[in-house]
Design a protein around this motif. Structure first.
Motif, PDB file in Angstrom:
ATOM      1  N   ASP A 163       0.774  -1.240  -0.008  1.00 20.49           N
ATOM      2  CA  ASP A 163      -0.035   0.031  -0.154  1.00 20.49           C
ATOM      3  C   ASP A 163       0.797   1.249  -0.083  1.00 20.49           C
ATOM      4  OD1 ASP A 163      -2.260  -1.625  -0.055  1.00 20.49           O
ATOM      5  OD2 ASP A 163      -2.467  -1.450   2.325  1.00 20.49           O
ATOM      6  N   GLY A 164       0.532   2.264  -0.505  1.00 14.75           N
ATOM      7  CA  GLY A 164       0.969   3.547  -0.549  1.00 14.75           C
ATOM      8  C   GLY A 164       1.719   3.989  -1.770  1.00 14.75           C
ATOM      9  N   TYR A 165       2.109   3.122  -2.695  1.00 10.42           N
ATOM     10  CA  TYR A 165       2.751   3.212  -3.826  1.00 10.42           C
ATOM     11  C   TYR A 165       2.236   3.618  -5.041  1.00 10.42           C
ATOM     12  CZ  TYR A 165       6.907   1.284  -0.914  1.00 10.42           C
ATOM     13  OH  TYR A 165       7.645   1.309  -0.168  1.00 10.42           O
ATOM     14  N   VAL A 166       2.394   4.320  -5.820  1.00  9.60           N
ATOM     15  CA  VAL A 166       1.808   4.696  -7.066  1.00  9.60           C
ATOM     16  C   VAL A 166       3.006   4.863  -8.066  1.00  9.60           C
ATOM     17  CG1 VAL A 166       0.580   6.584  -8.372  1.00  9.60           C
ATOM     18  CG2 VAL A 166       0.132   6.051  -5.858  1.00  9.60           C
ATOM     19  N   GLN A 167       2.539   3.865  -9.197  1.00 13.93           N
ATOM     20  CA  GLN A 167       3.402   3.778 -10.385  1.00 13.93           C
ATOM     21  C   GLN A 167       3.603   5.275 -10.996  1.00 13.93           C
ATOM     22  OE1 GLN A 167       3.018   0.243 -12.460  1.00 13.93           O
ATOM     23  NE2 GLN A 167       5.202   0.418 -13.208  1.00 13.93           N
ATOM     24  N   GLU A 168       4.791   5.460 -11.472  1.00 15.52           N
ATOM     25  CA  GLU A 168       4.924   6.818 -12.338  1.00 15.52           C
ATOM     26  C   GLU A 168       5.448   6.472 -13.529  1.00 15.52           C
ATOM     27  OE1 GLU A 168       3.616   9.500 -11.292  1.00 15.52           O
ATOM     28  OE2 GLU A 168       3.457   9.198  -9.274  1.00 15.52           O
ATOM     29  N   ASP A 169       5.529   7.497 -14.500  1.00 17.31           N
ATOM     30  CA  ASP A 169       6.576   7.431 -15.663  1.00 17.31           C
ATOM     31  C   ASP A 169       7.729   7.465 -15.313  1.00 17.31           C
ATOM     32  OD1 ASP A 169       7.672   7.672 -18.208  1.00 17.31           O
ATOM     33  OD2 ASP A 169       6.527   9.511 -18.946  1.00 17.31           O
ATOM     34  N   PRO A 170       8.646   6.761 -15.737  1.00 20.21           N
ATOM     35  CA  PRO A 170      10.171   6.815 -15.092  1.00 20.21           C
ATOM     36  C   PRO A 170      10.904   7.694 -15.965  1.00 20.21           C
ATOM     37  CG  PRO A 170       9.771   4.763 -16.475  1.00 20.21           C
ATOM     38  CD  PRO A 170       8.503   5.285 -16.222  1.00 20.21           C
ATOM     39  N   SER A 228      20.337  -4.749 -22.749  1.00 23.03           N
ATOM     40  CA  SER A 228      18.732  -4.515 -22.834  1.00 23.03           C
ATOM     41  C   SER A 228      18.595  -3.989 -21.592  1.00 23.03           C
ATOM     42  CB  SER A 228      18.006  -5.852 -23.240  1.00 23.03           C
ATOM     43  OG  SER A 228      18.360  -6.846 -22.042  1.00 23.03           O
ATOM     44  N   GLN A 229      17.531  -3.279 -21.196  1.00 18.32           N
ATOM     45  CA  GLN A 229      17.231  -2.525 -20.197  1.00 18.32           C
ATOM     46  C   GLN A 229      15.709  -2.357 -19.988  1.00 18.32           C
ATOM     47  OE1 GLN A 229      19.335   1.066 -20.103  1.00 18.32           O
ATOM     48  NE2 GLN A 229      17.386   2.147 -19.877  1.00 18.32           N
ATOM     49  N   ALA A 230      15.070  -2.417 -18.852  1.00 15.43           N
ATOM     50  CA  ALA A 230      13.505  -2.129 -18.658  1.00 15.43           C
ATOM     51  C   ALA A 230      13.761  -1.155 -17.314  1.00 15.43           C
ATOM     52  CB  ALA A 230      13.020  -3.309 -18.479  1.00 15.43           C
ATOM     53  N   GLU A 231      12.587  -0.163 -17.183  1.00 11.85           N
ATOM     54  CA  GLU A 231      12.498   0.493 -15.991  1.00 11.85           C
ATOM     55  C   GLU A 231      11.178   0.986 -15.603  1.00 11.85           C
ATOM     56  OE1 GLU A 231      14.310   4.507 -16.314  1.00 11.85           O
ATOM     57  OE2 GLU A 231      14.134   4.012 -18.688  1.00 11.85           O
ATOM     58  N   THR A 232      11.063   1.220 -14.299  1.00 16.12           N
ATOM     59  CA  THR A 232       9.917   1.619 -13.758  1.00 16.12           C
ATOM     60  C   THR A 232      10.060   2.480 -12.611  1.00 16.12           C
ATOM     61  OG1 THR A 232       7.675   1.129 -13.009  1.00 16.12           O
ATOM     62  CG2 THR A 232       9.607  -0.172 -12.056  1.00 16.12           C
ATOM     63  N   SER A 233       9.196   3.262 -12.061  1.00 13.32           N
ATOM     64  CA  SER A 233       9.232   4.264 -10.961  1.00 13.32           C
ATOM     65  C   SER A 233       7.948   4.510 -10.122  1.00 13.32           C
ATOM     66  CB  SER A 233       9.588   5.561 -11.535  1.00 13.32           C
ATOM     67  OG  SER A 233      10.029   6.544 -10.650  1.00 13.32           O
ATOM     68  N   PHE A 234       8.243   4.662  -8.834  1.00 11.51           N
ATOM     69  CA  PHE A 234       7.017   4.821  -8.019  1.00 11.51           C
ATOM     70  C   PHE A 234       7.305   6.019  -7.098  1.00 11.51           C
ATOM     71  CE2 PHE A 234       7.784   0.451  -9.064  1.00 11.51           C
ATOM     72  CZ  PHE A 234       6.558  -0.153  -9.200  1.00 11.51           C
ATOM     73  N   THR A 235       6.237   6.650  -6.596  1.00  6.66           N
ATOM     74  CA  THR A 235       6.209   7.344  -5.509  1.00  6.66           C
ATOM     75  C   THR A 235       5.285   6.600  -4.238  1.00  6.66           C
ATOM     76  OG1 THR A 235       4.025   8.519  -6.227  1.00  6.66           O
ATOM     77  CG2 THR A 235       6.038   9.613  -6.885  1.00  6.66           C
ATOM     78  N   TYR A 236       5.871   7.222  -3.171  1.00  7.49           N
ATOM     79  CA  TYR A 236       5.542   6.436  -1.899  1.00  7.49           C
ATOM     80  C   TYR A 236       4.756   7.648  -1.045  1.00  7.49           C
ATOM     81  CZ  TYR A 236       5.245   3.912   2.605  1.00  7.49           C
ATOM     82  OH  TYR A 236       4.777   3.394   3.808  1.00  7.49           O
TER      83      TYR A 236
END
Length: 200
Positions: free
Chosen positions: A43-50, A80-88
């Motif tokens: 809980d508390g995490y929102v996925q963002e545009d990295p 190769s690579q992949a990425e994601t980002s979150f705010t808490y």
């Protein structure tokens, strides 16, 4: 436990031994399902545009190894690579990158990258028109995966000091890199590594 590759037998035996075939890099499409998700974090995490561009236009002053790294950035790219980002809780951030390459390439490039970032205890950088003073210190790492690297950076921004922890763990031909609030990086690095293939 880190395996150092100590061998046994005579020199003749070692001379005849064929080098082990390294696993090939995973494709970016195979990396994306291995990224952390909101379900993994809780809980508390929102996925963002990295790729929000916050630090796209960055230059470094006062640290020769980082300046050289910036000039030779293409040489430090992985296969190769992949990425994601979150705010808490709408404040702290946690970014994740997955990189894949042959294990020997991942190892040497990660050592070079983290060596450069920890070579200067202080340096200056400019993001757009904003001057930022940075202090860097090496950090302890948990004994997980095949190799681990970490440092903590304190950036003096106009809005105040921001502390970020950067930690990378290599597991075979995949490396996970977390960047964000130190407590979040420490809390989720094991979960991130556990998602990597067992025999990567």
């Amino acid at each position: 436990m880190l395996i150092t590759g100590c061998g046994s037998g005579t020199g003749d035996d070692n001379a005849k031994a064929k080098p082990a075939v390294e696993p090939k890099p995973l494709a970016a499409g195979a990396l994306r399902p291995l990224l952390l998700s909101q379900a993994d974090l809780g809980d508390g995490y929102v996925q963002e545009d990295p790729s929000n561009g916050e630090f796209d236009d960055v230059s470094v002053q006062g640290c020769a190894s980082l300046e050289n790294l910036g000039q030779n950035g293409d040489e430090m790219m992985f296969a190769s690579q992949a990425e994601t980002s979150f705010t808490y809780n709408a404040g702290a951030t946690l970014g994740e990158e997955l990189h894949s390459d042959r294990p020997s390439v991942l190892s040497s490039k990660l050592r070079e990258l983290f060596g450069a970032y920890t070579s200067c205890p202080t340096y200056s950088m400019t993001a757009g028109n904003t001057p930022i003073e940075v202090k860097v210190a090496k950090s302890a790492t948990p004994r997980i995966g095949d190799e681990q690297f970490a440092y903590t950076s304190t950036m003096e921004l106009p809005s105040g000091a921001q502390v970020l922890k950067t930690m990378a763990v290599r597991k075979g031909n995949v490396a996970v890199l977390l960047v964000g609030a130190p407590a979040l990086v420490d809390r989720h690095i094991q979960t991130a590594v556990d998602k990597l293939p067992a025999n990567s």
